[in-house]
Design a protein around this motif. Sequence first.
Motif, PDB file in Angstrom:
ATOM      1  N   VAL A  66       0.787  -1.247   0.037  1.00 36.19           N
ATOM      2  CA  VAL A  66       0.037   0.082   0.071  1.00 36.19           C
ATOM      3  C   VAL A  66       0.795   1.218  -0.029  1.00 36.19           C
ATOM      4  CG1 VAL A  66      -0.139  -0.001   2.651  1.00 36.19           C
ATOM      5  CG2 VAL A  66      -2.008   1.222   1.192  1.00 36.19           C
ATOM      6  N   ASP A  67       0.384   1.886  -1.091  1.00 31.72           N
ATOM      7  CA  ASP A  67       1.175   3.332  -0.866  1.00 31.72           C
ATOM      8  C   ASP A  67       0.392   4.668  -0.075  1.00 31.72           C
ATOM      9  OD1 ASP A  67       2.804   5.654  -1.449  1.00 31.72           O
ATOM     10  OD2 ASP A  67       2.356   5.554  -3.614  1.00 31.72           O
ATOM     11  N   GLY A  88      -3.445   2.098  -3.250  1.00 33.02           N
ATOM     12  CA  GLY A  88      -2.913   3.599  -2.874  1.00 33.02           C
ATOM     13  C   GLY A  88      -4.198   4.250  -2.410  1.00 33.02           C
ATOM     14  N   ILE A  89      -3.733   5.091  -1.162  1.00 32.07           N
ATOM     15  CA  ILE A  89      -4.931   5.977  -0.669  1.00 32.07           C
ATOM     16  C   ILE A  89      -4.210   7.265  -0.349  1.00 32.07           C
ATOM     17  CG2 ILE A  89      -3.759   5.160   1.560  1.00 32.07           C
ATOM     18  CD1 ILE A  89      -6.625   5.475   2.615  1.00 32.07           C
ATOM     19  N   ASP A  90      -5.061   8.176  -0.695  1.00 33.25           N
ATOM     20  CA  ASP A  90      -4.587   9.797  -0.849  1.00 33.25           C
ATOM     21  C   ASP A  90      -5.795  10.534  -0.445  1.00 33.25           C
ATOM     22  OD1 ASP A  90      -2.105  11.243  -2.104  1.00 33.25           O
ATOM     23  OD2 ASP A  90      -3.840  12.654  -1.730  1.00 33.25           O
ATOM     24  N   ALA A  91      -5.669  11.692   0.267  1.00 31.08           N
ATOM     25  CA  ALA A  91      -6.826  12.480   0.823  1.00 31.08           C
ATOM     26  C   ALA A  91      -7.440  13.628  -0.485  1.00 31.08           C
ATOM     27  CB  ALA A  91      -6.379  13.439   1.916  1.00 31.08           C
ATOM     28  N   ALA A  92      -6.356  13.609  -1.621  1.00 29.69           N
ATOM     29  CA  ALA A  92      -6.830  14.238  -2.591  1.00 29.69           C
ATOM     30  C   ALA A  92      -7.515  13.744  -3.500  1.00 29.69           C
ATOM     31  CB  ALA A  92      -5.572  14.971  -2.953  1.00 29.69           C
ATOM     32  N   ASP A  93      -8.677  13.943  -3.550  1.00 31.24           N
ATOM     33  CA  ASP A  93      -9.735  13.370  -4.555  1.00 31.24           C
ATOM     34  C   ASP A  93      -9.157  13.631  -5.998  1.00 31.24           C
ATOM     35  OD1 ASP A  93     -12.382  12.112  -5.095  1.00 31.24           O
ATOM     36  OD2 ASP A  93     -12.691  13.770  -6.021  1.00 31.24           O
ATOM     37  N   ALA A  94      -8.798  14.711  -6.368  1.00 33.36           N
ATOM     38  CA  ALA A  94      -8.474  14.966  -7.686  1.00 33.36           C
ATOM     39  C   ALA A  94      -7.326  13.983  -8.197  1.00 33.36           C
ATOM     40  CB  ALA A  94      -8.101  16.506  -7.992  1.00 33.36           C
ATOM     41  N   LEU A  95      -6.391  13.784  -7.134  1.00 35.74           N
ATOM     42  CA  LEU A  95      -5.096  13.032  -7.631  1.00 35.74           C
ATOM     43  C   LEU A  95      -5.591  11.572  -7.832  1.00 35.74           C
ATOM     44  CD1 LEU A  95      -2.465  14.615  -5.596  1.00 35.74           C
ATOM     45  CD2 LEU A  95      -2.580  14.924  -7.988  1.00 35.74           C
ATOM     46  N   HIS A 110      -7.970   4.272  -2.883  1.00 35.00           N
ATOM     47  CA  HIS A 110      -8.924   4.889  -2.162  1.00 35.00           C
ATOM     48  C   HIS A 110      -8.766   6.510  -1.555  1.00 35.00           C
ATOM     49  CE1 HIS A 110     -10.428   0.779  -0.985  1.00 35.00           C
ATOM     50  NE2 HIS A 110      -9.122   0.580  -0.875  1.00 35.00           N
ATOM     51  N   VAL A 111      -9.769   7.375  -1.617  1.00 34.55           N
ATOM     52  CA  VAL A 111      -9.532   8.578  -1.157  1.00 34.55           C
ATOM     53  C   VAL A 111      -9.948   8.398   0.379  1.00 34.55           C
ATOM     54  CG1 VAL A 111     -10.574  11.045  -0.976  1.00 34.55           C
ATOM     55  CG2 VAL A 111     -10.598   9.452  -3.198  1.00 34.55           C
ATOM     56  N   GLY A 112      -8.862   8.937   1.086  1.00 36.59           N
ATOM     57  CA  GLY A 112      -8.846   8.950   2.542  1.00 36.59           C
ATOM     58  C   GLY A 112      -7.738   9.416   3.155  1.00 36.59           C
ATOM     59  N   ASP A 113      -7.603   9.819   4.416  1.00 36.30           N
ATOM     60  CA  ASP A 113      -6.852  10.479   5.013  1.00 36.30           C
ATOM     61  C   ASP A 113      -5.593   9.600   5.633  1.00 36.30           C
ATOM     62  OD1 ASP A 113      -5.453  11.798   7.338  1.00 36.30           O
ATOM     63  OD2 ASP A 113      -7.006  13.118   7.693  1.00 36.30           O
ATOM     64  N   ALA A 114      -4.505   9.822   5.660  1.00 37.15           N
ATOM     65  CA  ALA A 114      -3.268   8.775   5.852  1.00 37.15           C
ATOM     66  C   ALA A 114      -3.435   8.691   7.179  1.00 37.15           C
ATOM     67  CB  ALA A 114      -1.937   9.670   5.560  1.00 37.15           C
ATOM     68  N   ARG A 115      -3.981   9.358   8.330  1.00 33.32           N
ATOM     69  CA  ARG A 115      -4.144   9.415   9.623  1.00 33.32           C
ATOM     70  C   ARG A 115      -5.213   8.193   9.956  1.00 33.32           C
ATOM     71  NH1 ARG A 115      -4.698  15.304  10.939  1.00 33.32           N
ATOM     72  NH2 ARG A 115      -6.288  15.085   9.447  1.00 33.32           N
ATOM     73  N   TYR A 116      -6.280   8.087   8.913  1.00 28.60           N
ATOM     74  CA  TYR A 116      -7.269   7.065   9.339  1.00 28.60           C
ATOM     75  C   TYR A 116      -7.501   6.234   8.240  1.00 28.60           C
ATOM     76  CZ  TYR A 116      -8.195  11.438  12.168  1.00 28.60           C
ATOM     77  OH  TYR A 116      -8.182  12.362  13.149  1.00 28.60           O
ATOM     78  N   LEU A 117      -6.654   4.917   8.820  1.00 32.93           N
ATOM     79  CA  LEU A 117      -6.703   4.025   7.335  1.00 32.93           C
ATOM     80  C   LEU A 117      -7.862   2.916   7.808  1.00 32.93           C
ATOM     81  CD1 LEU A 117      -2.651   3.816   7.128  1.00 32.93           C
ATOM     82  CD2 LEU A 117      -4.290   5.053   5.894  1.00 32.93           C
TER      83      LEU A 117
END
Length: 296
Positions: A66-67, A88-95, A110-117
């Motif tokens: 997982v990145d 892959g998970i990132d908080a930026a929906d556009a990316l 996934h769109v999501g906060d790295a602090r809440y997996l």
Amino acid sequence: MFQFSQMPNPKSKIKNPKSVRTDWGDATVADWYDQLVGEAGSEYHRHVVLPGVLRLLAMQRGESAVDIACGQGVLCRILHERGVRTTGIDAADALIRAARQRGPAEIEYHVGDARYLSKLQSDSFNAAACVLAIQNIHPIAPVFAGVARILKPLGRFVIVMMHPCFRGAKETSWGWDEAKKVQYRRVDRYLIPRKTPIVTHPGKTPDVYTWTFHKPIEGYVKAMRSAGLLIDTIEEWPSHKTSTAGPREPAENRARKEIPMLMALRAVKMPGQTESPNQTRGAGDHEQNDHDNDEQ
């Protein structure tokens, strides 16, 4: 994670830092960042960062990775090409949209906060990575606790960051000693954690900025240890660039080779780790206060 800010005075105190985002989710900024990094990564990604990350991850075909803060999926695509089951998970929906558009469809984003997996299952990955993103995330304790939860026993976690000693935003710089003909790196501050505003889209929107969070190396070591992650490798990577002309060429090239640009840490999840202290309520409060008390 955090939201871009538009304020006339970037030194103004933020009353609730947890409500501030530092992802690249703004549509204009995400488009600029996507063009900068591109399909295969920026120049620094291709020549320094990605080769080092792949070597430290040491992935085998059929393993899972997982990145964290994956952006538009550069590392995810490379791992997939090597036969790794990749998320892959990132908080930026556009990316994340850009990553999905580039494909392939087999990569799970996934769109999501790295602090809440919480979207990711426990004990499900052989490896995790967080590349050039950890210094834009605060607090980091929940990130490491989440990674420890989702890694399998003895799973590897690789993070890469700008070197905290020599590449602190606005507090380090190159200098030239004319008498000794030596190029050196000036360091004005290091040990005290701080947060610094940085322009998110240089040259285009100077009033739109985000935060970078400086911590000394010991801050990362302690947070990993508290999460049950044992660091087994620390590497320091210089820039790949060289000067080819001019009277300062030898000194500049020597300084680049001697003073690292990046730092990489690899940690291993200790067997028997189920829940770390940082997963409990209130974890990371001390880390939060460190930055609240020192804002630049």
